[in-house]
Design a protein around this motif. Sequence first.
Motif, PDB file in Angstrom:
ATOM      1  N   ILE A 178       0.954  -1.078  -0.260  1.00  0.00           N
ATOM      2  CA  ILE A 178      -0.129   0.336   0.285  1.00  0.00           C
ATOM      3  C   ILE A 178       1.051   1.168   0.193  1.00  0.00           C
ATOM      4  O   ILE A 178       1.316   1.273   1.152  1.00  0.00           O
ATOM      5  N   GLY A 179       1.246   2.042  -1.195  1.00  0.00           N
ATOM      6  CA  GLY A 179       1.280   3.099  -1.338  1.00  0.00           C
ATOM      7  C   GLY A 179       0.587   4.318  -0.824  1.00  0.00           C
ATOM      8  O   GLY A 179      -0.953   4.605  -1.270  1.00  0.00           O
ATOM      9  N   ILE A 180       1.145   4.922   0.332  1.00  0.00           N
ATOM     10  CA  ILE A 180       1.051   5.925   0.393  1.00  0.00           C
ATOM     11  C   ILE A 180       1.131   7.782   0.499  1.00  0.00           C
ATOM     12  O   ILE A 180       2.978   7.844   0.806  1.00  0.00           O
ATOM     13  N   THR A 181       0.794   9.049   0.183  1.00  0.00           N
ATOM     14  CA  THR A 181       1.328  10.182  -1.199  1.00  0.00           C
ATOM     15  C   THR A 181       0.332  11.080  -0.291  1.00  0.00           C
ATOM     16  O   THR A 181      -0.068  10.930  -0.771  1.00  0.00           O
ATOM     17  N   GLY A 182       1.270  12.822  -0.669  1.00  0.00           N
ATOM     18  CA  GLY A 182       0.648  13.780  -0.246  1.00  0.00           C
ATOM     19  C   GLY A 182       1.483  14.435   0.199  1.00  0.00           C
ATOM     20  O   GLY A 182       2.099  14.499   0.486  1.00  0.00           O
ATOM     21  N   TYR A 184       0.675  16.464   2.437  1.00  0.00           N
ATOM     22  CA  TYR A 184       0.235  16.148   4.124  1.00  0.00           C
ATOM     23  C   TYR A 184      -0.264  15.147   4.075  1.00  0.00           C
ATOM     24  O   TYR A 184      -1.119  14.121   3.394  1.00  0.00           O
ATOM     25  N   GLY A 185      -0.326  14.365   5.409  1.00  0.00           N
ATOM     26  CA  GLY A 185      -1.097  13.326   6.256  1.00  0.00           C
ATOM     27  C   GLY A 185      -0.257  12.096   5.564  1.00  0.00           C
ATOM     28  O   GLY A 185      -0.996  11.154   6.082  1.00  0.00           O
ATOM     29  N   LYS A 186       0.296  12.451   5.123  1.00  0.00           N
ATOM     30  CA  LYS A 186       1.484  10.839   4.865  1.00  0.00           C
ATOM     31  C   LYS A 186       1.613   9.625   6.322  1.00  0.00           C
ATOM     32  O   LYS A 186       1.307   8.212   5.868  1.00  0.00           O
ATOM     33  N   THR A 187       2.293  10.617   6.681  1.00  0.00           N
ATOM     34  CA  THR A 187       3.100   9.588   8.397  1.00  0.00           C
ATOM     35  C   THR A 187       1.594   9.106   8.623  1.00  0.00           C
ATOM     36  O   THR A 187       2.045   7.693   9.025  1.00  0.00           O
ATOM     37  N   THR A 188       1.116  10.323   9.502  1.00  0.00           N
ATOM     38  CA  THR A 188       0.183   9.576  10.275  1.00  0.00           C
ATOM     39  C   THR A 188      -1.499   9.231   9.402  1.00  0.00           C
ATOM     40  O   THR A 188      -2.061   7.598  10.264  1.00  0.00           O
ATOM     41  N   THR A 189      -1.341   8.602   8.067  1.00  0.00           N
ATOM     42  CA  THR A 189      -1.845   8.159   7.329  1.00  0.00           C
ATOM     43  C   THR A 189      -1.754   6.680   6.781  1.00  0.00           C
ATOM     44  O   THR A 189      -2.245   5.969   7.593  1.00  0.00           O
ATOM     45  N   THR A 203       0.908  -7.491   8.969  1.00  0.00           N
ATOM     46  CA  THR A 203       1.654  -5.723   8.964  1.00  0.00           C
ATOM     47  C   THR A 203       2.699  -5.017   9.177  1.00  0.00           C
ATOM     48  O   THR A 203       2.997  -4.746  10.290  1.00  0.00           O
ATOM     49  N   ALA A 204       3.301  -4.543   7.727  1.00  0.00           N
ATOM     50  CA  ALA A 204       4.623  -3.958   7.958  1.00  0.00           C
ATOM     51  C   ALA A 204       4.613  -2.487   7.670  1.00  0.00           C
ATOM     52  O   ALA A 204       3.824  -2.379   7.010  1.00  0.00           O
ATOM     53  N   LYS A 205       5.449  -2.185   8.193  1.00  0.00           N
ATOM     54  CA  LYS A 205       5.138  -0.733   7.711  1.00  0.00           C
ATOM     55  C   LYS A 205       6.921   0.360   7.335  1.00  0.00           C
ATOM     56  O   LYS A 205       7.479  -0.152   7.929  1.00  0.00           O
ATOM     57  N   THR A 206       7.167   0.857   6.658  1.00  0.00           N
ATOM     58  CA  THR A 206       8.101   2.338   6.788  1.00  0.00           C
ATOM     59  C   THR A 206       7.888   3.190   7.914  1.00  0.00           C
ATOM     60  O   THR A 206       6.961   2.927   8.710  1.00  0.00           O
ATOM     61  N   GLU A 207       8.874   3.187   8.540  1.00  0.00           N
ATOM     62  CA  GLU A 207       8.981   4.019   9.987  1.00  0.00           C
ATOM     63  C   GLU A 207       9.156   5.593  10.204  1.00  0.00           C
ATOM     64  O   GLU A 207       9.896   6.216   9.017  1.00  0.00           O
ATOM     65  N   VAL A 232       3.010  -1.222   4.338  1.00  0.00           N
ATOM     66  CA  VAL A 232       2.120  -0.079   4.158  1.00  0.00           C
ATOM     67  C   VAL A 232       3.646   0.956   4.429  1.00  0.00           C
ATOM     68  O   VAL A 232       4.429   1.415   4.473  1.00  0.00           O
ATOM     69  N   VAL A 233       3.693   1.683   3.040  1.00  0.00           N
ATOM     70  CA  VAL A 233       4.688   1.791   2.251  1.00  0.00           C
ATOM     71  C   VAL A 233       4.110   4.690   2.207  1.00  0.00           C
ATOM     72  O   VAL A 233       3.801   4.335   1.657  1.00  0.00           O
ATOM     73  N   GLU A 234       4.854   4.505   3.030  1.00  0.00           N
ATOM     74  CA  GLU A 234       4.578   6.126   2.891  1.00  0.00           C
ATOM     75  C   GLU A 234       6.161   6.630   1.408  1.00  0.00           C
ATOM     76  O   GLU A 234       6.836   6.167   1.869  1.00  0.00           O
ATOM     77  N   MET A 235       5.487   7.606   0.855  1.00  0.00           N
ATOM     78  CA  MET A 235       6.122   8.011  -0.316  1.00  0.00           C
ATOM     79  C   MET A 235       5.848   9.251  -0.593  1.00  0.00           C
ATOM     80  O   MET A 235       5.478  10.399  -0.853  1.00  0.00           O
TER      81      MET A 235
END
Length: 399
Positions: A178-182, A184-189, A203-207, A232-235
């Motif tokens: 799951i890639g998340i960008t934007g 604002y709100g990337k890290t919290t989401t 579930t794993a995620k970037t930190e 879950v990956v923040e981009m």
Amino acid sequence: MVETITLVIILFWLPQAIYQVLNWTYWWQVKEYRFDRFLVFLQTKDGKEKLDLIPIFLKHISLILAIFYPLFIWLSLFLFALMDFKLISAILGKSIRKPIVTERIKKILVTSLLGIILAFLVYRYLYNIASSLFLGEVLLLISPLIGILWTIPIVSKIKKEEIEKAQKVLKKIKPTVIGITGSYGKTTTKEFVAHLLSQKYETAKTEGSENTEFGIARKTYINVKNGTKFFVVEMGAYKIGEIKRLADIVHPQIGIITGIEEQHLSLFGSLENIKKAKFELIESLPKRGIAIFNVTNNHIEKLLQRAKKLRKDLKIYGYYVVNGKGVSKNADLRARVVSADREGITFEVTDGKERRRFVAPLPGVHFIENLTGAILVARIFGLSWREIEKGVSTLKASE
């Protein structure tokens, strides 16, 4: 007598010189050693203050004057003393900025140290303290830059190896990414999505807010283990093309865009470029992938409409937080804040004909926007309302 005065001047110069090196390397590291980001920071009022540009300028001017008019060396000494006092205050207040020690930082700091040594070697031949310290001040500015430049090939080689390791892990374990960008709100989401999904799945995620090629690659092979169902990956991005490079590393099947605003506009060049950059995540999704948009944001609503025209092979969803301005017709999941107090935020979620009420232990209503997106992801992947309620009640706001 002259030698004694010279020694005193050097002793006052050296601590503030080391402080400047630590401070500048810290900010180079914060800006990811990127010349574009550092230059923009350098031009801001905040950057000029934090990089001590005015004191540095005054030191240069006083030393140039001292080369021709030796009495100005006392002005230089006064400026060194002021910077030393600032260093002592930072140490006592535990607010001194210093970079995180990495292999690259070690090399940059050694390069900077060589610059300081060079200034002293020059003095041994010139016997002119003002000329030597002026050279030292110049080297304090350019030696970290030299360190960054000569380590680029080393870093590029290591980054390539890290990406290859990450891709091998993903190929072997095959989690749903799951890639998340934007803007604002990337890290919290990211944190909320990972927390809710973890109520049912491994579930794993970037930190933290790590969202670069290096950070994502490293956290992939460190955090993704056998049995990981979701990753879950923040981009993050500051230019067009950077989200695509991140997507080429982890190949997300689900993409979430949290919001668009004029953040980093000086780097992107225009709001339209920001939209194009974030939309690269949607363009990178495979056929039958899932695109999720925060249609509370008007810019994102338009991106959702663009996705419906350009990516008819995707499943497209929207989430919306009711704010008194009506409800987007593209909202598959809606949320409405009921109340907020010290205990948390009470809010209602509407999913089709179902309506549920939750209490989230969060310090601000703005978090509900991110949480609504996370709940939508949880519903898409089959979490029950009870599982979602358990996850919501145990949330923690990201730092």
